[in-house]
Design an enzyme around this catalytic site. Structure first.
Site: not given
Length: 292
Positions: A33, A52, A100, A102, A147, A180, A204
């Site tokens: 995101y 990014r 579904r 993995h 991110k 952070e 990040l």
């Protein structure tokens, strides 16, 4: 017209915005995101944010859902439809919908969701008094440079800070270093040096952090990228946090103990103004380019 969201090619009422139950973002947090600030109808630091996003997608081997130029058009269209003048625009890209399993699906198409949110600037009280920090153990995975949607440790840290009546959590690793914040980057000022954790897989790389490093370097402020401990932070002259939603905010207490004199310091306030001046230049440039 009410608030709209963008979901996989369609602008839909926010309350009706939905994704498939087998979207891998929902089942595996298999996605990334970005959050881009909007001031006076202008996307601030847009290109670094999209850079990014590209980095995060590449690291997880997720394809762009649309081209970068098309994405920029969608962002502006959604902002216009929602009348967003000040706030944030949130972009989420997942690996898509698949049964579904993995391992990566062979045929899934990347999914794109975008929303907007109005946000007021930090209050005068916050700028005058600063904010409180609560320290929390850093229990996240080792690829914090991505991110990723996998934010549960950050959520737990933020909740713990809220319960401690603090504005933000600073995450402390096994060696005692402050890496952070749960949703911010952490900084201290000591002996004329401005210190923040180096950019690597441990944090990040915040876009506001990046911009401030570049801007402050031009002013002659001495910047040092290194780790610092919680004890160093408590003994610092000043401390502050940076983020895309709040830019630069002074920190005046950590775990109930005063930082410096317990009020926003001159270096922090100078750096905040430097960043706000940069925002003003971006807005003026957008105005001249006809984006406003």
């Amino acid at each position: 017209m009410g608030r709209l969201a963008y979901v996989n090619g369609r602008y839909v009422p926010h309350a009706q915005a939905m994704v498939h139950v087998e979207d891998r973002g929902y089942q595996f947090a298999d996605g990334v995101y970005e959050v881009v600030p909007v001031i006076d109808g202008v996307l601030i630091d847009e290109e670094p944010h999209l850079d990014r996003l590209e980095y995060s997608l590449n690291e997880l081997m997720i394809a762009w859902p649309v081209t970068r130029p098309v994405l920029k058009l969608i962002l502006r269209e959604l902002m216009a439809r929602n009348g967003l003048a000040r706030g944030i625009i949130y972009l989420q890209v997942t690996r898509g919908v698949a049964p579904r399993d993995h391992k990566f699906p062979a045929q899934a198409k990347s999914a794109l969701v975008i929303t907007t949110k109005r946000l007021a600037p930090p209050s005068e009280a916050v700028l005058r008094n600063g904010v409180a920090i609560s320290s929390q153990p850093d229990i996240r995975w080792t690829r914090r440079d991505i991110k990723s949607l996998s934010l549960l440790p950050n959520v737990l840290a933020k909740q713990a800070a809220f319960e401690a009546k603090a504005f933000e959590a600073w995450l402390v690793d096994a060696q005692g270093a402050v890496t952070e914040g749960s949703s911010t980057n952490a900084w201290i000022v000591k002996g004329g040096e401005v210190v923040t954790y180096p950019k690597n897989n441990d944090i990040l790389g915040g876009i506001t952090r990046l911009s401030l490093l570049e801007l402050a370097g031009r002013t002659g402020v001495k910047l040092v990228e290194r780790s610092f401990t919680l004890a160093e932070a408590l003994a610092a002259d000043e401390a502050f946090i940076t983020s895309s939603s709040a830019f630069v905010l002074p920190v005046t207490s950590i775990d109930g103990k005063k930082v410096g004199e317990g009020r926003p310091g001159p270096v922090t306030l100078q750096l905040r103004q430097i960043y706000l001046d940069n925002v003003a230049r971006q807005i003026e440039a957008a105005r001249r380019a006809g984006e406003r």
